[in-house]
Motif scaffolding. Structure first.
Motif, PDB file in Angstrom:
ATOM      1  N   GLN A   1       3.528   7.816   4.401  1.00 58.55           N
ATOM      2  CA  GLN A   1       3.250   8.656   5.575  1.00 58.55           C
ATOM      3  C   GLN A   1       4.506   8.811   6.430  1.00 58.55           C
ATOM      4  O   GLN A   1       4.894   9.905   6.808  1.00 58.55           O
ATOM      5  CB  GLN A   1       2.158   8.016   6.436  1.00 58.55           C
ATOM      6  CG  GLN A   1       0.808   7.919   5.746  1.00 58.55           C
ATOM      7  CD  GLN A   1      -0.274   7.513   6.735  1.00 58.55           C
ATOM      8  OE1 GLN A   1      -0.165   7.760   7.929  1.00 58.55           O
ATOM      9  NE2 GLN A   1      -1.330   6.895   6.232  1.00 58.55           N
TER      10      GLN A   1
ATOM     11  N   GLN B   1      -2.198   3.113  -5.884  1.00 63.58           N
ATOM     12  CA  GLN B   1      -2.967   3.794  -4.832  1.00 63.58           C
ATOM     13  C   GLN B   1      -2.532   5.249  -4.747  1.00 63.58           C
ATOM     14  O   GLN B   1      -1.425   5.589  -5.170  1.00 63.58           O
ATOM     15  CB  GLN B   1      -2.702   3.154  -3.467  1.00 63.58           C
ATOM     16  CG  GLN B   1      -3.401   1.833  -3.237  1.00 63.58           C
ATOM     17  CD  GLN B   1      -3.266   1.367  -1.786  1.00 63.58           C
ATOM     18  OE1 GLN B   1      -2.403   1.818  -1.042  1.00 63.58           O
ATOM     19  NE2 GLN B   1      -4.137   0.455  -1.387  1.00 63.58           N
TER      20      GLN B   1
ATOM     21  N   ALA C   1      -5.313  10.964   7.281  1.00 62.05           N
ATOM     22  CA  ALA C   1      -4.696  10.266   6.145  1.00 62.05           C
ATOM     23  C   ALA C   1      -5.773   9.494   5.399  1.00 62.05           C
ATOM     24  O   ALA C   1      -6.843   9.203   5.960  1.00 62.05           O
ATOM     25  CB  ALA C   1      -3.630   9.305   6.645  1.00 62.05           C
TER      26      ALA C   1
ATOM     27  N   GLU D   1      -2.232   8.146  -1.720  1.00 63.34           N
ATOM     28  CA  GLU D   1      -2.266   8.281  -0.266  1.00 63.34           C
ATOM     29  C   GLU D   1      -2.146   9.752   0.073  1.00 63.34           C
ATOM     30  O   GLU D   1      -1.203  10.421  -0.367  1.00 63.34           O
ATOM     31  CB  GLU D   1      -1.056   7.524   0.314  1.00 63.34           C
ATOM     32  CG  GLU D   1      -0.990   7.511   1.809  1.00 63.34           C
ATOM     33  CD  GLU D   1      -1.647   6.244   2.384  1.00 63.34           C
ATOM     34  OE1 GLU D   1      -1.977   5.329   1.601  1.00 63.34           O
ATOM     35  OE2 GLU D   1      -1.834   6.196   3.602  1.00 63.34           O
TER      36      GLU D   1
ATOM     37  N   ARG E   1       0.267  -6.868  -4.494  1.00 66.77           N
ATOM     38  CA  ARG E   1      -0.263  -7.879  -3.563  1.00 66.77           C
ATOM     39  C   ARG E   1      -0.387  -9.216  -4.264  1.00 66.77           C
ATOM     40  O   ARG E   1      -0.606  -9.253  -5.481  1.00 66.77           O
ATOM     41  CB  ARG E   1      -1.634  -7.450  -3.031  1.00 66.77           C
ATOM     42  CG  ARG E   1      -1.524  -6.243  -2.131  1.00 66.77           C
ATOM     43  CD  ARG E   1      -2.809  -5.903  -1.427  1.00 66.77           C
ATOM     44  NE  ARG E   1      -2.735  -4.545  -0.904  1.00 66.77           N
ATOM     45  CZ  ARG E   1      -3.730  -3.908  -0.327  1.00 66.77           C
ATOM     46  NH1 ARG E   1      -4.890  -4.498  -0.195  1.00 66.77           N
ATOM     47  NH2 ARG E   1      -3.560  -2.682   0.116  1.00 66.77           N
TER      48      ARG E   1
ATOM     49  N   HIS F   1       0.867  -1.181   0.000  1.00 62.90           N
ATOM     50  CA  HIS F   1       0.000   0.000   0.000  1.00 62.90           C
ATOM     51  C   HIS F   1       0.914   1.246   0.000  1.00 62.90           C
ATOM     52  O   HIS F   1       2.131   1.128   0.163  1.00 62.90           O
ATOM     53  CB  HIS F   1      -0.980   0.020   1.180  1.00 62.90           C
ATOM     54  CG  HIS F   1      -0.359  -0.107   2.534  1.00 62.90           C
ATOM     55  ND1 HIS F   1      -1.081  -0.076   3.698  1.00 62.90           N
ATOM     56  CD2 HIS F   1       0.932  -0.250   2.928  1.00 62.90           C
ATOM     57  CE1 HIS F   1      -0.283  -0.214   4.732  1.00 62.90           C
ATOM     58  NE2 HIS F   1       0.944  -0.321   4.296  1.00 62.90           N
TER      59      HIS F   1
ATOM     60  N   SER G   1       0.806   3.605   2.131  1.00 60.58           N
ATOM     61  CA  SER G   1       0.875   4.200   3.467  1.00 60.58           C
ATOM     62  C   SER G   1       2.303   4.347   3.979  1.00 60.58           C
ATOM     63  O   SER G   1       2.555   5.139   4.894  1.00 60.58           O
ATOM     64  CB  SER G   1       0.031   3.393   4.449  1.00 60.58           C
ATOM     65  OG  SER G   1      -1.300   3.313   3.994  1.00 60.58           O
TER      66      SER G   1
HETATM   67  N1  DAH Z   1      -3.511   1.485   3.313  1.00 60.74           N
HETATM   68  C1  DAH Z   1      -4.905   1.100   3.332  1.00 60.74           C
HETATM   69  C2  DAH Z   1      -5.112  -0.064   2.353  1.00 60.74           C
HETATM   70  O1  DAH Z   1      -4.278  -0.328   1.556  1.00 60.74           O
HETATM   71  C3  DAH Z   1      -5.772   2.226   2.927  1.00 60.74           C
HETATM   72  C4  DAH Z   1      -5.808   3.314   3.930  1.00 60.74           C
HETATM   73  C5  DAH Z   1      -6.790   3.330   4.903  1.00 60.74           C
HETATM   74  C6  DAH Z   1      -4.875   4.325   3.935  1.00 60.74           C
HETATM   75  C7  DAH Z   1      -6.871   4.314   5.848  1.00 60.74           C
HETATM   76  C8  DAH Z   1      -4.926   5.342   4.871  1.00 60.74           C
HETATM   77  C9  DAH Z   1      -5.945   5.329   5.845  1.00 60.74           C
HETATM   78  O2  DAH Z   1      -4.074   6.336   4.902  1.00 60.74           O
HETATM   79  O3  DAH Z   1      -6.008   6.316   6.731  1.00 60.74           O
HETATM   80  O4  DAH Z   1      -6.125  -0.703   2.440  1.00 60.74           O
END
Ligand code: DAH
Length: 350
Positions: A179, A213, A316, A215, A200, A174, A176
């Motif tokens: 961040q 994605q 986020a 973010e 994945r 992902h 994330s």
């Molecule tokens: N990283 C999560 C996913 O791949 C998605 C996600 C959810 C990102 C909530 C975020 C968040 O920043 O706050 O499913």
């Protein structure tokens, strides 16, 4: 020059000059130069009737005539094929042209550009981070310690490489990880949009092993859920259209608290879940489409990123580009893998 030869030459020149199209020219070519029965071919055969000096002369003259005729044919063929044609006579400049095929960006690249532009307008800067990443950025620093069951949701590809200080290496499951990478830079406030490839271990009609994605991360003083809602409302109206609404549903993510899933009102049925003929909408569930996750950044994540969680907080979100784009187009693709099959009949439509 031999009389007969001279006469044949003049006649051929006249006829070739009069030809009005390529078909007539081809007929004349056969008439004069045809291997069997061509008039000049036949006449050249008469060389048998000569001998000595005469034979030599006739041969030379006949070859000269043949060359003249062939050159003339060539010249006129070029005219009909457009080379050197008098403008207007042979080229119809008013005829509609044939457009050469023109490519365009892949639908997902277009979507990424559009998403980037929309967020740029409200001060979110596009960033990029490694796609081969340490476990710590992808999981541990996001409040998912080793062996935490939540990790199972991200069917992760691990790299066959020695473990480092920050754990194993993975392909980013992902965006994330962005961040922590962004917080680590130590510059506050943060308004970032990290758009990247994600990986994945899944491949079926609704999953591709490589997808994208985006973010978002906003860190500042006194950030509230209202800010989060305002940003989504803005994005959704820009990307999907001014009539679309959003709603937040409570959810769970390890890296946010509280966490939400964001839904948008369906563009096909206008949010009612029903079509004008009374049937159920084919795209949505009761008027809403599920877009992706979001939430207020968990204090543990702020700590891991070196941000003072007593002074700063933020929100986020992370959404799939493919999914978001398909919702914009009102598309329900039977097999999402189509997006990456490079079949032009499919891709040209977007
Ligand atoms: N990283 C999560 C996913 O791949 C998605 C996600 C959810 C990102 C909530 C975020 C968040 O920043 O706050 O499913």
């Amino acid at each position: 020059m031999d009389n007969n030869l001279e006469q044949l030459k003049n006649q051929a020149i006249e006829e070739i000059k009069k030809a009005v199209d390529i078909n007539q020219l081809r007929d004349l070519e056969i008439k004069y130069l045809g291997r069997k029965g061509g008039e000049l071919t036949k006449m050249m055969g008469q060389i048998e009737n000569f001998s000595g000096e005469e034979r030599k002369r006739f041969g030379a003259e006949a070859n000269e005539v043949k060359k003249i005729i062939i050159d003339l044919f060539e010249q006129r063929k070029n005219e009909f094929e457009g080379l050197g044609a008098p403008v207007g006579a042979l080229i119809d400049v008013t005829a509609p042209g044939i457009l050469p095929p023109e490519g365009h960006l892949h639908m997902i690249s277009q979507a990424i550009e559009e998403i980037e532009e929309i967020f740029k307008k409200i001060g979110f800067n596009r960033v990029r981070y490694p796609e081969v990443e340490w476990d710590w950025y992808a999981f541990e620093g996001l409040n998912m310690p080793k062996d935490h069951p939540a990790r199972d949701e991200w069917e992760t590809f691990f790299i066959d490489a020695p473990e480092g200080e920050k754990g194993k290496m993975v392909l980013t499951p992902h965006t994330s990880n962005g961040q922590l990478r962004e917080m680590e830079k130590g510059k506050l406030p943060i308004r970032m949009i990290n758009i990247s490839k994600t990986y994945r271990r899944q491949s079926d009609i609704s999953h591709v092993p490589m997808f994208h994605q985006f973010e978002g991360l906003y860190i500042d003083k006194n950030v509230t859920v209202s800010h989060l809602k305002g940003v989504f409302d803005y994005f959704v109206k820009q990307f999907f259209g001014s009539k679309r609404e959003i709603r937040l549903r409570p959810y769970h993510f390890q890296f946010t608290e509280p966490s939400f899933e964001i839904d948008i009102s369906c563009g096909i049925c206008g949010g009612s879940g029903k079509l004008s003929d009374g049937n159920k909408c084919r795209l949505c569930k009761e008027g809403w489409l599920e877009l992706g996750g979001a939430g207020m950044v968990h204090p543990n994540v702020l700590k891991a990123g070196g941000v003072d969680h007593k002074k700063y907080n933020g929100f986020a979100f992370g959404w799939g580009v493919e999914r978001t784009y398909m919702m914009k187009a009102g598309l329900k693709i039977d097999d999402i893998r189509m997006i990456y099959k490079n079949d032009l009949r499919f891709l040209e439509q977007f």
